[in-house]
Design an enzyme around this catalytic site. Structure first.
Site, PDB file in Angstrom:
ATOM      1  N   GLU A 183     -66.430  14.402  28.399  1.00  0.00           N
ATOM      2  CA  GLU A 183     -65.940  15.510  27.572  1.00  0.00           C
ATOM      3  C   GLU A 183     -64.783  16.226  28.264  1.00  0.00           C
ATOM      4  O   GLU A 183     -64.700  17.459  28.268  1.00  0.00           O
ATOM      5  CB  GLU A 183     -67.090  16.466  27.230  1.00  0.00           C
ATOM      6  CG  GLU A 183     -68.154  15.798  26.375  1.00  0.00           C
ATOM      7  CD  GLU A 183     -69.319  16.704  26.000  1.00  0.00           C
ATOM      8  OE1 GLU A 183     -69.488  17.748  26.665  1.00  0.00           O
ATOM      9  OE2 GLU A 183     -70.045  16.375  25.060  1.00  0.00           O
ATOM     10  N   GLU A 258     -72.845  10.819  21.516  1.00  0.00           N
ATOM     11  CA  GLU A 258     -73.940  11.778  21.630  1.00  0.00           C
ATOM     12  C   GLU A 258     -74.314  12.273  20.231  1.00  0.00           C
ATOM     13  O   GLU A 258     -73.673  13.172  19.687  1.00  0.00           O
ATOM     14  CB  GLU A 258     -73.570  12.971  22.528  1.00  0.00           C
ATOM     15  CG  GLU A 258     -73.430  12.615  23.991  1.00  0.00           C
ATOM     16  CD  GLU A 258     -73.283  13.836  24.902  1.00  0.00           C
ATOM     17  OE1 GLU A 258     -73.361  14.979  24.391  1.00  0.00           O
ATOM     18  OE2 GLU A 258     -73.108  13.649  26.125  1.00  0.00           O
TER      19      GLU A 258
END
Length: 604
Positions: A183, A258
């Protein structure tokens, strides 16, 4: 729609045939639209779990649970600070540190592996997996090309690569992809840094495809992307999300890296319970469209010891609870939940006619422990080490300490009462004047001040016992040193000339404590008991009779408890218990008298 469902059935049929061949050598590659296993499109159906959060005796059980829910892949974070707790000292061989063993077990169970090695991982884990020793360098910058950070990362990558290289799919192992950073588009935009990480892995012989993981937002995907790496979406639950990935790079496949069945919980909140409908809808979309995905997390486990992280929301600090149950399909103790049953039924509905998912493994046995009393044992004030003298307080890291507690002590000269301000407290302090408890200061609540009463002592002594809780693990507040990180001021006067006592509260320190009663009424007490068991099993230690502290059972640190909740029960796995006599030690920051505890069957 029939074509879509049929293709999904074929993908799962392909999985059923290929997963059991994991001991053989395979190929894994990226096309523009698909993940290609042995030259054929392959749908990754992954469940994430973290070896460091699960007792290693249970690794196989948890992997089997994921397989029985319909997964063909396991995603796993590697926490750098767990494997290199001291600079230059790596552990990839003992207990939960043996990441190669975890990967081999996944292969033995016919599962592929997505490896997420960081170096930064987030994960609600202390400092996002970065080692706290980095913070001993006052001006260090992380997740960028700071040469001091890069040197440490290089050492980590070199060591980890040696562990995982034999386990790559190209070498007959189950690792099909390796993630680069995590991320990153939510944090920074240093493309040289990301490319340098990729080059490190390649130089170490990591020759499987790479992927990144970012929110499905244009600026995140641009800042976090790596040329040639598959695009992970956190999460990818709609056609618009996948369109954003395709716009960023049309030449690589995308997947939902995710998809969230649950969510994290901070101290002082209600338990996060997202329910079944949202994740079921997302998984159905992904199955219908034959998109690959990873459930974050299928099983959360536990933040044992000092490993729980924190966020920077609220009033600037939100520490995570000890349990990482996450409302995941497989709960903290490894049991199937209604969410598990629903997702198993959904994923199983895409199997070809006549095919069935494996049977759900039997639950790990659990036990209750009848209530028993603890006794006063000793006081932290009777076990202070030799102090370090400091003109002004400094954070833990400046004294070479990573976790635990620290006492800052000074004699008041000039101002001796009034408004005391800790300019930057990380994270929780109990304040004493002449040995008497005055009150607490809690960073979580945005507190910085406390009133010191007038004292009849000529030279009053001020003591501040600071607990460093989890370091922030996400976004731009990542540099989160512990202790008193700035000045302490009384009525505007900076207090000088401190004695500083480091208390890392390691398991070894607690095991070596001796009984004493010199400070029996001063908060900061240890309590102790022995309890006997006829048989062992998983249990939860009910700490609802205590206020704020840490629990050790047979030398194992179960983690933090706090009366503000929501967590009152701490998971204690069966391998940490034994037939016959067992020892429990409790350190409580606030409680002066012992209370009974017991073992119960569940987190709630």
């Amino acid at each position: 729609m029939k074509k879509v469902i049929l293709s999904g059935m074929l993908a799962l049929s392909c999985w059923m045939g290929q997963a059991v061949q994991a001991q053989s050598k395979h190929s894994f590659a990226l096309s523009k639209t698909d993940f290609m296993l042995d030259g054929k499109p392959f749908q990754i159906i992954s469940g994430e779990m973290h070896p460091a959060r699960i007792p290693h005796e249970y690794w196989r059980h948890r992997i089997q649970m994921a397989k029985a829910m319909g997964c063909n892949t396991i995603a796993a974070y590697v926490f750098w600070n767990y494997h290199e707790p001291v600079k230059g000292q790596f552990d990839f061989s003992t207990g939960n540190h043996n990441i190669a063993e975890f990967i081999k077990i996944a292969q033995e169970e016919g599962m592929w592996v997505l490896l997420r090695p960081g170096p930064y991982v987030c994960a609600e884990w202390e400092f996002g997996g970065l080692p706290p020793y980095l913070l001993q360098t006052p001006d260090i910058k992380v997740r960028c090309m700071d040469p001091r950070y890069i040197a440490a990362v290089t050492t980590y990558v070199n060591h980890l690569a040696a562990e995982i290289k034999p386990l790559l799919v190209t070498n007959g192992g189950p690792i099909v992809m390796v993630q680069i950073e995590n991320e990153y588009g939510s944090y920074g935009n240093d493309k040289e840094y990301l490319n340098t990480l990729k080059e490190m892995w390649v130089k170490n012989g990591i020759n499987v495809p790479f992927y990144t993981a970012d929110g499905a937002t244009a600026y995140m995907l641009e800042a976090g992307g790596v040329e040639g790496a598959a695009i992970g979406l956190d999460s990818g639950g709609s056609e618009a999300d996948f369109a954003a990935a395709k716009k960023q790079n049309p030449d690589v496949p995308a997947f939902s890296s995710e998809s969230y069945p649950g969510w994290l919980t901070h101290w002082g909140e209600q338990w996060q319970r997202p329910g079944i409908d949202g994740i079921a809808k997302e998984v159905k979309f992904l199955m219908d469209t034959r998109r690959s995905f990873n459930l974050y997390v299928i099983h959360g486990g536990t933040n044992f010891g000092y490993t729980a992280g924190a966020n920077s929301g609220g009033k600037g600090y939100e520490p995570d609870v000890t349990s990482y149950d996450y409302d995941a399909p497989i709960n903290e103790q490894g049991n199937a939940t209604p969410k598990y049953e629903a997702l198993r039924k959904l994923i199983g509905s895409y199997l070809p006619k006549g095919k069935k998912l494996p049977a759900i493994p039997k639950p790990v046995p659990a036990i209750t422990i009848p209530e028993f009393n603890l006794s006063p044992f000793t006081s932290v004030w009777d076990h202070l080490p030799q102090p370090v003298k400091s003109p002004q307080p400094k954070p833990f890291e400046a004294y070479g300490q990573d976790y635990g507690f620290m006492v800052y002590k000074t004699t008041l000269i000039g101002h001796k009462s009034g408004r005391l301000t800790i300019k930057d407290l990380h994270d929780y302090a109990t304040v004493f004047l002449n040995g008497k408890y005055i009150g607490k200061i809690d960073r979580r609540l945005g507190e910085r001040t406390i009133d010191l009463p007038v004292s009849d002592v000529k030279n009053p002594v001020l003591e501040i016992l600071v607990e460093g809780m989890g370091r922030i693990n996400f976004a731009d507040a990542l540099i989160d040193r512990k202790g008193i990180t700035d000045r302490v001021v009384l009525n505007g006067m900076t207090l000088m000339n401190w004695e500083v006592y480091g208390l890392p509260m390691t398991e070894k320190f607690v095991q070596e404590l001796s009984a004493s009663s010199n400070n029996a009424t001063k908060p900061g007490q240890f309590f102790k008991a022995t309890f006997n068991l006829d048989k062992t099993g998983d249990t939860y230690i009910d700490m609802s009779g205590y206020k704020k502290g840490i629990v050790w059972v047979n030398g194992h640190n179960l983690g933090r408890y706090w009366e503000i909740g929501p967590q009152k029960n701490l998971y204690c796995p069966a391998p940490w218990l034994k037939k016959g006599a067992n020892e429990i030690v409790v350190f409580d920051l606030l409680q002066e008298a012992p209370a009974p505890v017991k073992g119960v069957l569940s987190l709630l």
